[in-house]
Write an enzyme that holds these catalytic residues in place. Structure first.
Site, PDB file in Angstrom:
ATOM      1  N   SER A 139       0.840  -1.207   0.000  1.00 42.20           N
ATOM      2  CA  SER A 139       0.000   0.000   0.000  1.00 42.20           C
ATOM      3  C   SER A 139       0.871   1.252   0.000  1.00 42.20           C
ATOM      4  O   SER A 139       2.094   1.180   0.168  1.00 42.20           O
ATOM      5  CB  SER A 139      -0.885   0.008   1.243  1.00 42.20           C
ATOM      6  OG  SER A 139      -0.070   0.215   2.389  1.00 42.20           O
TER       7      SER A 139
ATOM      8  N   ASP B   2      -0.886  -1.496  -4.432  1.00 44.33           N
ATOM      9  CA  ASP B   2      -2.245  -1.125  -4.022  1.00 44.33           C
ATOM     10  C   ASP B   2      -2.420   0.390  -4.111  1.00 44.33           C
ATOM     11  O   ASP B   2      -1.607   1.153  -3.576  1.00 44.33           O
ATOM     12  CB  ASP B   2      -2.434  -1.606  -2.572  1.00 44.33           C
ATOM     13  CG  ASP B   2      -3.879  -1.533  -2.120  1.00 44.33           C
ATOM     14  OD1 ASP B   2      -4.778  -1.632  -2.982  1.00 44.33           O
ATOM     15  OD2 ASP B   2      -4.104  -1.403  -0.895  1.00 44.33           O
ATOM     16  N   HIS B   3      -3.472   0.831  -4.788  1.00 44.94           N
ATOM     17  CA  HIS B   3      -3.800   2.260  -4.921  1.00 44.94           C
ATOM     18  C   HIS B   3      -2.633   3.100  -5.438  1.00 44.94           C
ATOM     19  O   HIS B   3      -2.292   4.141  -4.845  1.00 44.94           O
ATOM     20  CB  HIS B   3      -4.302   2.841  -3.588  1.00 44.94           C
ATOM     21  CG  HIS B   3      -5.620   2.293  -3.157  1.00 44.94           C
ATOM     22  ND1 HIS B   3      -6.809   2.616  -3.779  1.00 44.94           N
ATOM     23  CD2 HIS B   3      -5.938   1.409  -2.173  1.00 44.94           C
ATOM     24  CE1 HIS B   3      -7.804   1.956  -3.200  1.00 44.94           C
ATOM     25  NE2 HIS B   3      -7.308   1.213  -2.232  1.00 44.94           N
TER      26      HIS B   3
ATOM     27  N   HIS C  24     -13.305   2.143   3.120  1.00 44.07           N
ATOM     28  CA  HIS C  24     -11.983   1.734   3.624  1.00 44.07           C
ATOM     29  C   HIS C  24     -11.855   1.950   5.129  1.00 44.07           C
ATOM     30  O   HIS C  24     -12.347   2.939   5.674  1.00 44.07           O
ATOM     31  CB  HIS C  24     -10.880   2.587   2.974  1.00 44.07           C
ATOM     32  CG  HIS C  24     -10.503   2.141   1.599  1.00 44.07           C
ATOM     33  ND1 HIS C  24     -10.697   2.903   0.485  1.00 44.07           N
ATOM     34  CD2 HIS C  24      -9.919   1.005   1.162  1.00 44.07           C
ATOM     35  CE1 HIS C  24     -10.242   2.268  -0.589  1.00 44.07           C
ATOM     36  NE2 HIS C  24      -9.771   1.105  -0.197  1.00 44.07           N
TER      37      HIS C  24
HETATM   38  O1  G3H Z   1      -6.747  -1.456  -0.668  1.00 43.44           O
HETATM   39  C1  G3H Z   1      -6.913  -1.985   0.448  1.00 43.44           C
HETATM   40  C2  G3H Z   1      -8.218  -2.279   0.933  1.00 43.44           C
HETATM   41  O2  G3H Z   1      -9.219  -1.818   0.181  1.00 43.44           O
HETATM   42  C3  G3H Z   1      -8.400  -2.689   2.333  1.00 43.44           C
HETATM   43  O3  G3H Z   1      -9.511  -2.125   2.981  1.00 43.44           O
HETATM   44  O4  G3H Z   1      -8.567  -1.728   5.247  1.00 43.44           O
HETATM   45  O5  G3H Z   1     -10.986  -1.726   4.857  1.00 43.44           O
HETATM   46  O6  G3H Z   1      -9.730  -3.848   4.734  1.00 43.44           O
HETATM   47  P1  G3H Z   1      -9.703  -2.380   4.533  1.00 43.44           P
HETATM   48 ZN    ZN Z   2      -8.455  -0.127  -1.161  1.00 41.76          ZN
END
Ligand code: G3H
Ligand code: ZN
Length: 306
Positions: free
Chosen positions: A50, A82-83, A180
């Site tokens: 992330s 991620d993102h 999130h």
């Molecule tokens: O990109 C990561 C997620 O969408 C995780 O979401 O922290 O709510 O499990 P969360």
């Molecule tokens: Zn996410």
């Protein structure tokens, strides 16, 4: 084994009506807990880096942790961004050996999201690496979002079709009611909206913010195109729970490893539970995979280790 890309893994999940768990990891114990669960469950798995992990550990360090774990494991593992914030970060991740990318242009105007996603897809595909994109916006609980805001940010099915056709992205993160970083699983997904998106868009769909979603709702979503489910907050909660338990049970301990094994085990159990719920447990059956082995056995409490 070597890292694999998310392309075939997610296509198999879509066709098989199960979802692959995509778990965020920031440190060695989290990576080991997740990979240990995948090995024991015989499950394919995606480990995600992330933006927070990049700030905390550094891109190369976070990637190296996953690569090392994958080399020792006997199940297929994907190293995913991620993102991803921009084109440049995606290029850096390609260079660092990521086997799956994400460009998240969901906060940008639609045409800009289309344009940047398309650029990322073009360069990633040259290297044989698939790209996840996001349309609609999965908001963040810490921003204090209202129900109206969550609904307003949901993915439009017609726009999703246009977006996928124009960008060529390989999977699509959809906003269907999750938020999130929720600390409890209270949200229910808009399954009718998901069905409408799935009817138009034939690529694997991705659920973000799963820690806040009721498990029944997650299970239903898997039947309508959700083939990748992102889990982060719940793993951080497990890590802290394990640590607190360890500190209570071993208050005089001065060896951090003896506390951290509690966190690692707690994460492993949560991931195993999620893998069974997602239906990806037991999907690694192809010949060539050797039988499960225990990876990273816990440090034995009481051992006097240097
Ligand atoms: O990109 C990561 C997620 O969408 C995780 O979401 O922290 O709510 O499990 P969360
Ligand atoms: Zn996410």
């Amino acid at each position: 084994m070597a890292l694999v890309t998310s392309k075939e893994m997610l296509q198999a999940a879509l066709e098989g009506h199960y979802a692959v768990g995509a778990f965020n990891a920031n440190n060695m114990e989290q990576v080991q807990g997740i990979v240990g669960a995948a090995v024991e469950e015989r499950a394919p798995v995606i480990l995600q880096v992330s933006q927070g992990a990049i700030r905390y550990a550094g891109l190369e360090f976070a990637a190296a942790l996953v690569k090392t774990a994958a080399a020792e494991a006997d199940v297929p593992i994907v190293l995913h961004l991620d993102h991803g914030t921009d084109f440049e970060q995606n290029v850096r991740c390609l260079r660092a050996g990521f086997t799956s990318l994400m460009y998240d242009g969901s906060k940008r105007p639609y045409e800009e999201n289309v344009a940047i996603t398309s650029r990322v897809v073009e360069i990633a595909h040259i290297c044989g690496i698939p790209v996840e994109a996001e349309l609609g916006q999965v908001l963040k609980a810490s921003d204090g979002v209202t129900e109206e805001e969550v609904i307003a940010a949901m993915t439009d099915p017609d726009q999703a079709l246009d977006f996928v056709q124009r960008t060529g992205c390989d999977s699509l993160a959809v906003a269907i009611g999750s938020v999130h970083a929720m600390k409890e699983a209270q949200a229910e997904l808009d399954i009718e909206r998901l069905k409408a998106i799935h009817a138009k868009v034939k690529i694997p769909l991705v659920l973000h913010g799963s820690s806040g979603v009721k498990e029944e709702s997650e299970a239903e979503a898997i039947q309508y195109g959700i083939a990748k489910i992102n889990v982060a907050t719940m793993l951080n909660q497990a890590f802290v729970r394990g640590l607190k338990k360890a500190m209570e049970e071993l208050p005089d301990n001065v060896d951090p490893r003896k506390w951290l094994v509690y966190s690692r085990e707690e994460i492993k159990e949560v991931v195993r539970h999620k893998m069974r719920l997602f239906g990806c447990s037991g999907k690694v059956t192809a010949s060539g995979f050797v039988s499960p082995k225990t990876v990273h056995p816990a440090v034995k409490l009481g051992d006097a280790e240097e």
